[in-house]
Design a protein around this motif. Structure first.
Motif, PDB file in Angstrom:
ATOM      1  N   ASP A  63      -4.943   8.756  -8.298  1.00  0.00           N
ATOM      2  CA  ASP A  63      -4.368   9.802  -7.456  1.00  0.00           C
ATOM      3  C   ASP A  63      -5.257  10.195  -6.280  1.00  0.00           C
ATOM      4  O   ASP A  63      -4.801  10.358  -5.164  1.00  0.00           O
ATOM      5  CB  ASP A  63      -4.041  11.049  -8.293  1.00  0.00           C
ATOM      6  N   GLY A  64      -6.545  10.354  -6.511  1.00  0.00           N
ATOM      7  CA  GLY A  64      -7.438  10.813  -5.458  1.00  0.00           C
ATOM      8  C   GLY A  64      -7.855   9.728  -4.472  1.00  0.00           C
ATOM      9  O   GLY A  64      -8.566  10.021  -3.510  1.00  0.00           O
ATOM     10  N   GLU A  65      -7.444   8.497  -4.715  1.00  0.00           N
ATOM     11  CA  GLU A  65      -7.885   7.387  -3.860  1.00  0.00           C
ATOM     12  C   GLU A  65      -6.872   7.054  -2.769  1.00  0.00           C
ATOM     13  O   GLU A  65      -5.667   7.115  -3.001  1.00  0.00           O
ATOM     14  CB  GLU A  65      -8.086   6.119  -4.711  1.00  0.00           C
ATOM     15  N   THR A  66      -7.401   6.674  -1.597  1.00  0.00           N
ATOM     16  CA  THR A  66      -6.543   6.233  -0.494  1.00  0.00           C
ATOM     17  C   THR A  66      -7.129   4.932   0.064  1.00  0.00           C
ATOM     18  O   THR A  66      -7.853   4.945   1.062  1.00  0.00           O
ATOM     19  CB  THR A  66      -6.467   7.310   0.612  1.00  0.00           C
ATOM     20  N   LYS A  73      -3.385   6.766   6.767  1.00  0.00           N
ATOM     21  CA  LYS A  73      -4.814   6.755   7.096  1.00  0.00           C
ATOM     22  C   LYS A  73      -5.141   5.608   8.065  1.00  0.00           C
ATOM     23  O   LYS A  73      -5.871   5.797   9.040  1.00  0.00           O
ATOM     24  CB  LYS A  73      -5.629   6.611   5.806  1.00  0.00           C
ATOM     25  N   LEU A  74      -4.581   4.430   7.805  1.00  0.00           N
ATOM     26  CA  LEU A  74      -4.816   3.281   8.686  1.00  0.00           C
ATOM     27  C   LEU A  74      -4.367   3.601  10.114  1.00  0.00           C
ATOM     28  O   LEU A  74      -5.065   3.317  11.082  1.00  0.00           O
ATOM     29  CB  LEU A  74      -4.062   2.059   8.161  1.00  0.00           C
ATOM     30  N   GLY A 127      -8.381   3.382  16.214  1.00  0.00           N
ATOM     31  CA  GLY A 127      -9.463   3.209  17.189  1.00  0.00           C
ATOM     32  C   GLY A 127     -10.669   2.530  16.564  1.00  0.00           C
ATOM     33  O   GLY A 127     -11.426   1.829  17.244  1.00  0.00           O
ATOM     34  N   GLU A 128     -10.856   2.757  15.277  1.00  0.00           N
ATOM     35  CA  GLU A 128     -11.955   2.095  14.551  1.00  0.00           C
ATOM     36  C   GLU A 128     -11.366   1.396  13.342  1.00  0.00           C
ATOM     37  O   GLU A 128     -11.449   1.874  12.219  1.00  0.00           O
ATOM     38  CB  GLU A 128     -12.997   3.124  14.113  1.00  0.00           C
ATOM     39  N   LEU A 147       0.861  -1.198   0.000  1.00  0.00           N
ATOM     40  CA  LEU A 147       0.000   0.000   0.000  1.00  0.00           C
ATOM     41  C   LEU A 147       0.891   1.240   0.000  1.00  0.00           C
ATOM     42  O   LEU A 147       1.982   1.227   0.581  1.00  0.00           O
ATOM     43  CB  LEU A 147      -0.906   0.023   1.243  1.00  0.00           C
ATOM     44  N   PRO A 148       0.410   2.323  -0.623  1.00  0.00           N
ATOM     45  CA  PRO A 148       1.208   3.556  -0.637  1.00  0.00           C
ATOM     46  C   PRO A 148       1.213   4.228   0.737  1.00  0.00           C
ATOM     47  O   PRO A 148       0.380   3.930   1.593  1.00  0.00           O
ATOM     48  CB  PRO A 148       0.505   4.423  -1.676  1.00  0.00           C
ATOM     49  N   ALA A 149       2.128   5.167   0.925  1.00  0.00           N
ATOM     50  CA  ALA A 149       2.308   5.861   2.211  1.00  0.00           C
ATOM     51  C   ALA A 149       0.996   6.461   2.723  1.00  0.00           C
ATOM     52  O   ALA A 149       0.673   6.335   3.903  1.00  0.00           O
ATOM     53  CB  ALA A 149       3.378   6.940   2.053  1.00  0.00           C
TER      54      ALA A 149
END
Ligand code: HEC
Ligand code: HEC
Length: 184
Positions: A120-123, A71-72, A77-78, A64-66
């Motif tokens: 690009d806009g996806e995480t 985000k993870l 907590g969730e 997975l990218p940085a």
């Protein structure tokens, strides 16, 4: 004095010729070269394995990218319905590790392809949601893992990739539990 036999000289040349041929061959076949080394760097961080491998296989950072790891870590907590919170110090150490080895920060054929499959806009917070992953697993009949007590979810990489811990996801080493060895 004995004259050097021409045949002997030829024998000496063969290994050199073979080495050159092998070199040419390897550069022609990216997939072969890719297969000969781990597709992603294996996890070599005991803290990561202990903390992020407690509930599931410790996913290699090169999948997975940085921005996904960031985000993870922010949402522990969730975390997929679980509380996976860590103390600040542990979290910072893991962040440093994950970000430095993320898919968009390392030079690996596999990681580069994963990054390229994400817009690009996806995480994505799941490896299993990336187009690269979905493309590679599209031919596996759903029932072979969904209704399989030993798998259940495609997130369980190590259930099928028997050398996942070593960083090897070679399709020839896959063994779906109960489905026997794959024929090729
Ligand atoms: C308390 C248990 C628990 C801990 C600790 C935990 N996770 Fe998870 N994680 C889960 C569960 C549950 C899922 C969802 C699995 C599923 O859908 O089959 C998940 C899924 C994931 C996924 C998505 C897998 C995919 O592609 O579908 C990633 C990435 C992930 N975890 C990373 C981490 C990281 C990084 C850590 C350490 C900071 C961590 N996890 C610690 C429980 C945990
Ligand atoms: C149900 C078993 C199963 C699970 C679970 C699974 N895979 Fe796979 N995976 C396969 C099979 C089968 C292939 C080969 C697909 C093909 O050749 O059509 C494959 C192929 C791959 C490939 C491409 C290998 C190559 O040589 O091109 C990668 C990378 C990969 N998987 C990573 C993962 C990761 C990471 C996970 C967990 C998030 C995972 N897989 C979970 C069965 C599984």
């Amino acid at each position: 004095m004995e004259k050097k036999h021409p045949i002997l000289a030829l024998w000496l040349l063969i290994p050199a010729g073979l080495a050159i041929a092998a070199g040419l061959h390897a550069s022609d076949h990216e997939s072969r070269e890719e297969r000969s080394r781990p597709p992603v760097a294996p996890v070599a961080n005991p803290l990561y394995t202990a903390e992020c491998g407690a509930c599931h296989f410790p996913y290699p950072s090169g999948f997975l990218p940085a921005r996904s790891w960031e985000k993870l870590l922010t949402d522990l907590g969730e975390h997929f319905g679980e509380n996976a919170e860590l103390n600040a110090e542990t979290q910072n150490t893991l962040r440093e590790y994950l970000l430095s080895q993320a898919a968009d920060r390392v030079k690996s054929g596999r990681s580069t392809k994963i990054t390229a499959s994400i817009r690009d806009g996806e995480t994505p917070v799941r490896i299993t949601e990336t187009r690269y992953f979905q493309h590679k697993h599209r031919e596996i009949p759903r029932q072979t893992w969904e209704q399989n007590a030993k798998v259940g979810s495609l997130s369980r990489c190590d259930a099928c990739h028997v050398r996942a811990v070593q960083g090897s996801f070679d399709e020839h080493e896959v063994q779906i539990p109960g489905a026997g060895r794959r024929e090729h």
